[in-house]
Design an enzyme around this catalytic site. Structure first.
Site, PDB file in Angstrom:
ATOM      1  CD  GLU A  47      71.574  20.836  -8.086  1.00 37.09           C
ATOM      2  OE1 GLU A  47      72.737  20.918  -8.565  1.00 37.09           O
ATOM      3  OE2 GLU A  47      71.057  21.737  -7.407  1.00 37.09           O
TER       4      GLU A  47
ATOM      5  CB  THR B  53     107.316  29.836   6.340  1.00 35.41           C
ATOM      6  OG1 THR B  53     106.835  30.088   7.659  1.00 35.41           O
ATOM      7  CG2 THR B  53     107.140  28.365   6.009  1.00 35.41           C
TER       8      THR B  53
ATOM      9  CB  ALA C 160     101.914  33.903   7.794  1.00 33.80           C
TER      10      ALA C 160
END
Lengths: 323, 323
Positions: free
Chosen positions: B46, B189, B259
């Protein structure tokens, strides 16, 4: 023509070796008669539509070029149509059968009837895929069905798979059965699930196709057990054995992972139908076994999305062979 | 309001713990000013939109109820708006922060300004999901990404996964990275792929999020190796450890299967994004490891389809937590 194609599906799975053709006769914008190739292959769609109808001056829509060859079971459709004196015959797909192969259209034109060719040809070929695959590849058209979770699993580790997909998807699977001449499952599926492979849909119970088991991995399995349990089942020693099947134009492979991979690995799948439920399974049984893929590059370019829609909470997708 | 929501996405992934709000000021049907919460959380949307703009008599669209609390970093947006004398303030979602929680709207109305509430509230909540998840669940909003073949595999048996999806899907994956505060991958990974997890999109290179590795399965893995290789990475000892993260409202879990399963199994996934390539892999690596699913019934009812579209040849689907 869309109406004729929809009618052609009524015979699908029950007309082999004849094509499942559809035919609509239109006069003044109104359908005055309809026909489709009946179970067993006769009457042909055109004869079925012309029976009791006055086609003089009308438009005749037919999904396949009218046949030009007489047989003991009936006259050539091209001659039937010529005698009926329609104003026009609108044809979707040409008939590659050497007994017709353009002769049907030529005979109509020689009789002074206007012929329009190629209207919705792709859609018509898809509706009669079994006939075209038989003529072009010398074997039935093969659909492989996989019903999986979002992560591609078809069962929990203990084999339980009731239910992954919802009632709408399962009902659709029974329609797919009704549209096949033969259903094939693998040895392990027979042992684990003792499936009946029938069509459990109201009004279609009489359409249950021939059932077969892929026996290529027959080790540790007793043929006697199967013969006692499923005396009317056929045995396929390998995916390639489908080339020897007679009277089977549409074949549906329902799994499991071994049978699915055997057909995919042999490059014998023409149409892949996937039912995917909005669930995750994690560790479980994958949909496909080894298909002999050496590198990812070889996996690409083989499949083209042909349909995608929701069936209840599940997504239904159709992939077709891209080449 | 749709424009304000789109603007709010500009701050997503960079405003935590402040919400990524969007704001549009409209006079006579034309947008005269726009604002969004800037990186670091200030100025608020705003204040950003009001800066240099005359809002007197205008309509102000804002995606979240204006805040009612002053801070050392600026005045309350409700007071700023009241002083600007707009004709109307249109609010999408209420602000559940106890320091506002209806007080912002009440203060505007007390100042004689008309307030309309609940316009596109669901869409706004989705755009600010990190803020709402933080307030309602005391943890970041978690997106799990899976990029698979049609049969749910994420790599060949040797781990190779370049490429399953096409360039459009991979570029979209980088946009998802840019919208996250933190990316998490599993130990395996890191070991196998040595990923950089940066945002490789023109103009968005500065938006690469904090990177983390899930170390819950730290056996057989040398912390020293990782610290030497990725000195700036954070370490998460378990999925539950995300509750202790500060300044992280949007978390993206990129895999691998371990994961992904750890987060799914802990019921810590709010949004599932799937990229599916039109290929079959067969024997390979599945997308998800063990999520502790005891029976299929428990798998149902957890996910609701929120988006589905094509990205090049691949299908992109978004599922959101159903409850």
């Amino acid at each position: 023509m869309a109406a004729a194609i929809a009618l052609s599906m009524r015979g699908r799975g029950r007309t082999a070796p004849n094509p499942n053709v559809g035919c609509v006769i239109v006069r003044d914008g109104k359908i005055v008669s309809r026909g489709w190739t009946r179970p067993g292959g006769r009457p042909h769609a055109e004869a079925d539509a012309l029976d009791g109808a006055d086609a003089a001056g009308a438009d005749v829509y037919v999904t396949l070029e009218p046949c030009a060859h007489e047989s003991a079971r009936g006259p050539a459709c091209a001659d039937l149509l010529a005698a009926a004196r329609p104003a026009r015959v609108i044809v979707a797909a040409p008939d590659p059968d050497p007994r017709t192969d353009g002769k049907g259209v030529a005979r109509l034109r020689a009789a002074g009837i206007e012929v329009v060719e190629g209207v919705m040809a792709d859609e018509a070929r898809r509706a009669m895929a079994g006939f075209f695959t038989r003529l072009e590849k010398g074997r039935p058209h093969v659909t492989l069905k996989l019903a999986t979770s979002l992560d591609g699993q078809v069962a929990l580790p203990d084999g339980s798979s009731q239910w992954i997909t919802g009632p709408e998807a399962r009902a659709h699977g029974h329609v797919e059965r009704a549209l096949a001449d033969m259903i094939v499952v693998g040895r392990a599926t027979v042992e684990a699930d003792h499936p009946t492979l029938d069509v459990r849909l109201s009004g279609l119970g009489n359409r249950s196709p021939v059932r077969a088991v892929l026996t290529h991995d027959w080790s540790n399995f007793s043929k006697l057990d199967l013969r006692a349990e499923q005396p009317d089942w056929r045995h396929l020693p390998s995916p390639e054995a489908i080339r020897d099947l007679e009277g089977i134009d549409y074949l549906l492979v329902e799994g499991g992972a071994g049978a699915a991979a055997a057909f995919a690995g042999a490059d014998l799948v023409d149409r892949l139908i996937l039912y995917r439920a909005p669930i995750l399974i994690g560790r479980g049984l994958s949909a496909l076994g080894d298909i002999g893929l050496g590198n990812l590059e070889n996996a690409h370019g083989r499949w083209r999305l042909a349909d995608s829609r929701m069936l209840g909470k599940d997504r239904f997708e159709v992939y077709e062979r891209a080449s």
